[in-house]
Design an enzyme around this catalytic site. Structure first.
Site, PDB file in Angstrom:
ATOM      1  N   HIS A  21     -27.557  38.210 114.246  1.00  0.00           N
ATOM      2  CA  HIS A  21     -27.264  39.581 114.687  1.00  0.00           C
ATOM      3  C   HIS A  21     -28.561  40.315 115.036  1.00  0.00           C
ATOM      4  CE1 HIS A  21     -23.474  39.352 111.983  1.00  0.00           C
ATOM      5  NE2 HIS A  21     -23.075  39.305 113.232  1.00  0.00           N
ATOM      6  N   LYS A  45      -9.268  44.203 106.756  1.00  0.00           N
ATOM      7  CA  LYS A  45      -9.897  42.878 106.859  1.00  0.00           C
ATOM      8  C   LYS A  45     -10.544  42.439 105.547  1.00  0.00           C
ATOM      9  CE  LYS A  45     -11.202  41.481 111.511  1.00  0.00           C
ATOM     10  NZ  LYS A  45     -12.376  41.161 112.344  1.00  0.00           N
ATOM     11  N   ARG A  90     -22.486  32.350 120.661  1.00  0.00           N
ATOM     12  CA  ARG A  90     -23.079  31.130 120.109  1.00  0.00           C
ATOM     13  C   ARG A  90     -22.436  29.873 120.665  1.00  0.00           C
ATOM     14  NH1 ARG A  90     -21.445  33.245 114.353  1.00  0.00           N
ATOM     15  NH2 ARG A  90     -19.695  33.586 115.753  1.00  0.00           N
ATOM     16  N   SER A 127     -21.564  34.946 109.811  1.00  0.00           N
ATOM     17  CA  SER A 127     -21.411  35.697 108.567  1.00  0.00           C
ATOM     18  C   SER A 127     -20.471  34.975 107.614  1.00  0.00           C
ATOM     19  CB  SER A 127     -20.868  37.104 108.858  1.00  0.00           C
ATOM     20  OG  SER A 127     -21.816  37.858 109.562  1.00  0.00           O
TER      21      SER A 127
HETATM   22  O1  PNS Z   1     -18.496  40.714 114.662  1.00  0.00           O
HETATM   23  P1  PNS Z   1     -17.117  40.557 115.231  1.00  0.00           P
HETATM   24  O2  PNS Z   1     -16.102  40.372 114.127  1.00  0.00           O
HETATM   25  O3  PNS Z   1     -17.046  39.485 116.279  1.00  0.00           O
HETATM   26  O4  PNS Z   1     -16.777  41.969 115.948  1.00  0.00           O
HETATM   27  C1  PNS Z   1     -15.551  42.141 116.608  1.00  0.00           C
HETATM   28  C2  PNS Z   1     -15.378  43.594 117.089  1.00  0.00           C
HETATM   29  C3  PNS Z   1     -15.520  44.571 115.941  1.00  0.00           C
HETATM   30  C4  PNS Z   1     -16.446  43.912 118.113  1.00  0.00           C
HETATM   31  C5  PNS Z   1     -13.957  43.669 117.721  1.00  0.00           C
HETATM   32  O5  PNS Z   1     -13.010  43.261 116.789  1.00  0.00           O
HETATM   33  C6  PNS Z   1     -13.610  45.060 118.233  1.00  0.00           C
HETATM   34  O6  PNS Z   1     -14.077  45.481 119.269  1.00  0.00           O
HETATM   35  N1  PNS Z   1     -12.762  45.795 117.464  1.00  0.00           N
HETATM   36  C7  PNS Z   1     -12.371  47.159 117.768  1.00  0.00           C
HETATM   37  C8  PNS Z   1     -10.874  47.270 118.108  1.00  0.00           C
HETATM   38  C9  PNS Z   1     -10.640  47.048 119.594  1.00  0.00           C
HETATM   39  O7  PNS Z   1     -11.191  47.732 120.444  1.00  0.00           O
HETATM   40  N2  PNS Z   1      -9.821  46.038 119.902  1.00  0.00           N
HETATM   41  C10 PNS Z   1      -9.525  45.640 121.258  1.00  0.00           C
HETATM   42  C11 PNS Z   1     -10.596  44.682 121.786  1.00  0.00           C
HETATM   43  S1  PNS Z   1     -10.231  44.145 123.426  1.00  0.00           S
END
Ligand code: PNS
Length: 157
Positions: A21, A45, A90, A127
């Site tokens: 990150h 979560k 990744r 993570s």
């Molecule tokens: O580190 P991660 O778990 O890959 O992050 C994922 C994250 C938080 C970026 C994604 O789940 C997100 O954007 N969540 C917000 C809710 C949202 O906008 N959902 C629609 C996405 S198209």
């Protein structure tokens, strides 16, 4: 977007923040005038570290401003004045998932997403693996910053 003037949003779970990150955030800081790092606050979560703890860790680890959000990413991007969303990639699986979200977010609000390939030497870090290794008593010293390693040790003691 004017080159060197844009604001980038680096969103994620960051549960916990890893060296992967931080590499993406630092590389974004080299490109964009302003970077906002945003932690998703989704208690459903059941994260290991709550949003306030993750924000605090990231604030100590980056030069960027750090906050949290609980709704749609596109709404948060608008609220912080972000021109682009930056995500690290990744694997092929990451790429497929990120492409789908990038298309959806662009459809929802017009926001652009830039995908940044993970540094090869950090591409194995996630993570979830970090948490599993720490929980089972392995060393995560090469995977996370020392402050996160300490926080994990305290959590799993
Ligand atoms: O580190 P991660 O778990 O890959 O992050 C994922 C994250 C938080 C970026 C994604 O789940 C997100 O954007 N969540 C917000 C809710 C949202 O906008 N959902 C629609 C996405 S198209």
């Amino acid at each position: 977007m004017t080159q060197g003037m844009a604001t980038a949003l680096c969103p994620g779970s960051f549960d916990p923040p890893t060296n992967g990150h931080l590499d993406v955030i630092e590389r974004a800081e080299q490109i964009f005038a302003r970077v906002v790092v945003s932690v998703i606050d989704n208690p459903a979560k059941e994260p290991l570290f709550d949003a306030a703890q993750r924000v605090s860790m990231l604030s100590d680890l980056t030069d960027s401003s750090v906050d949290s959000f609980g709704g749609l990413l596109v709404d948060h991007a608008r609220d912080v004045g972000a021109d682009v969303v930056v995500k690290g990639v990744r694997t092929v699986e990451d790429f497929e998932a990120e492409m789908q979200m990038a298309h959806m977010n662009r459809r929802l609000s017009g926001v652009e997403t830039l995908l940044m390939p993970a540094a090869p030497e950090l591409g194995h870090i996630s993570s979830s693996l970090v948490k599993e290794i720490a929980r089972l008593g392995g060393s995560v010293a090469d995977l996370v910053p020392p402050a996160v390693e300490t926080a994990l040790k305290e959590r799993f003691e």
